[in-house]
Design a protein around this motif. Structure first.
Motif, PDB file in Angstrom:
ATOM      1  N   ALA A 206       0.836  -1.202   0.000  1.00 47.84           N
ATOM      2  CA  ALA A 206       0.000   0.000   0.000  1.00 47.84           C
ATOM      3  C   ALA A 206       0.870   1.250   0.000  1.00 47.84           C
ATOM      4  O   ALA A 206       2.003   1.243   0.502  1.00 47.84           O
ATOM      5  N   TYR A 207       0.322   2.288  -0.593  1.00 49.44           N
ATOM      6  CA  TYR A 207       0.921   3.626  -0.571  1.00 49.44           C
ATOM      7  C   TYR A 207      -0.074   4.573   0.083  1.00 49.44           C
ATOM      8  O   TYR A 207      -1.288   4.432  -0.110  1.00 49.44           O
ATOM      9  N   VAL A 208       0.445   5.533   0.817  1.00 56.68           N
ATOM     10  CA  VAL A 208      -0.389   6.584   1.412  1.00 56.68           C
ATOM     11  C   VAL A 208      -0.002   7.905   0.760  1.00 56.68           C
ATOM     12  O   VAL A 208       1.173   8.316   0.793  1.00 56.68           O
ATOM     13  N   MET A 209      -0.998   8.567   0.165  1.00 51.38           N
ATOM     14  CA  MET A 209      -0.759   9.804  -0.575  1.00 51.38           C
ATOM     15  C   MET A 209      -1.316  10.996   0.192  1.00 51.38           C
ATOM     16  O   MET A 209      -2.409  10.930   0.775  1.00 51.38           O
ATOM     17  N   GLU A 210      -0.565  12.077   0.192  1.00 56.89           N
ATOM     18  CA  GLU A 210      -1.003  13.318   0.831  1.00 56.89           C
ATOM     19  C   GLU A 210      -0.450  14.491   0.048  1.00 56.89           C
ATOM     20  O   GLU A 210       0.748  14.525  -0.269  1.00 56.89           O
ATOM     21  N   ASN A 211      -1.320  15.458  -0.277  1.00 60.31           N
ATOM     22  CA  ASN A 211      -0.901  16.672  -0.983  1.00 60.31           C
ATOM     23  C   ASN A 211      -0.056  16.369  -2.221  1.00 60.31           C
ATOM     24  O   ASN A 211       0.961  17.017  -2.480  1.00 60.31           O
ATOM     25  N   GLY A 212      -0.498  15.369  -2.986  1.00 60.73           N
ATOM     26  CA  GLY A 212       0.131  15.093  -4.259  1.00 60.73           C
ATOM     27  C   GLY A 212       1.436  14.338  -4.211  1.00 60.73           C
ATOM     28  O   GLY A 212       2.134  14.235  -5.232  1.00 60.73           O
ATOM     29  N   ALA A 213       1.790  13.810  -3.043  1.00 66.40           N
ATOM     30  CA  ALA A 213       3.048  13.070  -2.921  1.00 66.40           C
ATOM     31  C   ALA A 213       2.818  11.811  -2.089  1.00 66.40           C
ATOM     32  O   ALA A 213       1.884  11.746  -1.278  1.00 66.40           O
ATOM     33  N   ILE A 214       3.664  10.815  -2.299  1.00 70.41           N
ATOM     34  CA  ILE A 214       3.599   9.593  -1.513  1.00 70.41           C
ATOM     35  C   ILE A 214       4.319   9.835  -0.186  1.00 70.41           C
ATOM     36  O   ILE A 214       5.509  10.180  -0.168  1.00 70.41           O
ATOM     37  N   ARG A 215       3.594   9.650   0.912  1.00 69.98           N
ATOM     38  CA  ARG A 215       4.181   9.884   2.230  1.00 69.98           C
ATOM     39  C   ARG A 215       4.708   8.602   2.861  1.00 69.98           C
ATOM     40  O   ARG A 215       5.709   8.621   3.572  1.00 69.98           O
ATOM     41  N   LEU A 229       1.352   6.504  12.032  1.00 74.35           N
ATOM     42  CA  LEU A 229       0.750   6.410  10.703  1.00 74.35           C
ATOM     43  C   LEU A 229      -0.721   6.082  10.791  1.00 74.35           C
ATOM     44  O   LEU A 229      -1.553   6.650  10.063  1.00 74.35           O
ATOM     45  N   ARG A 230      -1.079   5.188  11.653  1.00 72.47           N
ATOM     46  CA  ARG A 230      -2.487   4.798  11.798  1.00 72.47           C
ATOM     47  C   ARG A 230      -3.333   5.984  12.222  1.00 72.47           C
ATOM     48  O   ARG A 230      -4.409   6.205  11.698  1.00 72.47           O
ATOM     49  N   ARG A 231      -2.831   6.780  13.163  1.00 65.22           N
ATOM     50  CA  ARG A 231      -3.613   7.923  13.654  1.00 65.22           C
ATOM     51  C   ARG A 231      -3.642   9.055  12.650  1.00 65.22           C
ATOM     52  O   ARG A 231      -4.693   9.629  12.381  1.00 65.22           O
ATOM     53  N   ALA A 232      -2.499   9.384  12.070  1.00 58.18           N
ATOM     54  CA  ALA A 232      -2.395  10.594  11.254  1.00 58.18           C
ATOM     55  C   ALA A 232      -2.922  10.412   9.840  1.00 58.18           C
ATOM     56  O   ALA A 232      -3.489  11.347   9.265  1.00 58.18           O
ATOM     57  N   TYR A 233      -2.758   9.209   9.290  1.00 50.90           N
ATOM     58  CA  TYR A 233      -3.058   9.057   7.862  1.00 50.90           C
ATOM     59  C   TYR A 233      -4.111   7.999   7.554  1.00 50.90           C
ATOM     60  O   TYR A 233      -4.767   8.064   6.520  1.00 50.90           O
ATOM     61  N   LEU A 234      -4.242   6.996   8.402  1.00 49.49           N
ATOM     62  CA  LEU A 234      -5.145   5.901   8.084  1.00 49.49           C
ATOM     63  C   LEU A 234      -6.477   6.016   8.806  1.00 49.49           C
ATOM     64  O   LEU A 234      -7.408   5.271   8.508  1.00 49.49           O
ATOM     65  N   GLY A 235      -6.577   6.904   9.768  1.00 50.87           N
ATOM     66  CA  GLY A 235      -7.842   7.074  10.479  1.00 50.87           C
ATOM     67  C   GLY A 235      -8.247   5.867  11.278  1.00 50.87           C
ATOM     68  O   GLY A 235      -9.444   5.605  11.489  1.00 50.87           O
TER      69      GLY A 235
END
Length: 236
Positions: A206-215, A229-235
């Motif tokens: 999996a990739y997590v994308m934010e503001n047009g870039a892969i984080r 990561l779970r809290r900030a990006y995956l909810g």
């Protein structure tokens, strides 16, 4: 071994607005890769640039070793890189059969009848509604039709853009069951979703994308193993 889909340093956007900021992403043959991120992260823009619908500003897209960075979308389809777009985009005033047949307009036309049978084996409901206008179908049925239309082109890689969007919980489960079935059949899938939990259950990576870039990128276990990561990006 080279990846089936290899995206390097991809940049793009609309007008003067840059949306993609140097995206790197790969999908191997037979692999299911989840691309996660909130609304506005740039996921659909990435799909559309990769598929030749919008031009890339910079960077490269290689598919099965072929450079598609500046290719017309028809060439992308001919190569076997097929997108099922967000919002289904079925032709509402055409029948189910006509929608499916259009899926093989550019690729695999000579095997249309055989591929129809394969689609009906996956989606028996579509066979029952061949003469029905697509615009009169439920959201779940339209999503089945959109995926069936994509399969008519014999994809080497299928991009599914938010396939669970707007579906009831029961239909969401059904949709992810279908994606699991496609994966087990050996089809490479790039799953673009906001449904993090179920996406990570079926993805190889999996990739997590934010503001047009892969984080972030990694296996589902690696992503879920990071509390931050779970809290900030995956909810989660």
């Amino acid at each position: 071994m080279s990846a089936l889909l290899e995206i390097r340093g991809l940049r793009g956007g609309y007008g003067q607005v840059e949306v993609l900021r140097g995206v790197d992403l790969t999908v191997q043959a037979g692999e299911t890769v989840a691309l996660l991120g909130s609304n506005g992260a740039g996921k659909s823009t990435l799909n559309n640039v990769v598929c030749g619908i919008y031009p890339a500003w910079a960077g490269t897209v290689h598919f099965d070793g072929k450079d598609l960075s500046r290719a017309h979308y028809r060439e992308v389809v001919k190569a076997g890189l097929i997108q099922v777009p967000e919002g289904r985009k079925v032709f509402p005033n055409l029948t189910v059969l006509e929608n499916l047949e259009l899926g093989s307009f550019t690729r695999a036309r000579e095997r249309r009848a055989a591929n129809l049978d394969k689609v009906f084996a996956i989606f028996p409901r579509l066979k029952e509604r061949l003469a029905q206008l697509a615009g009169t179908m439920s959201g779940g049925e339209q999503q089945m039709l959109a995926i069936g239309r994509g399969l008519m082109a014999e994809p080497r890689l299928l991009i599914l853009d938010e396939p669970s969007l707007g579906l009831s919980p029961l239909l969401v489960d059904e949709m992810f069951g279908l994606i699991r079935q496609l994966r087990e059949g050996g089809l490479a899938v790039l799953l673009v979703e906001q449904n993090v939990g179920q996406s990570l259950e079926i993805a190889d990576r999996a990739y997590v994308m934010e503001n047009g870039a892969i984080r972030f990128s990694g296996t589902p276990d690696e992503l879920l193993g990071s509390d931050e990561l779970r809290r900030a990006y995956l909810g989660l």
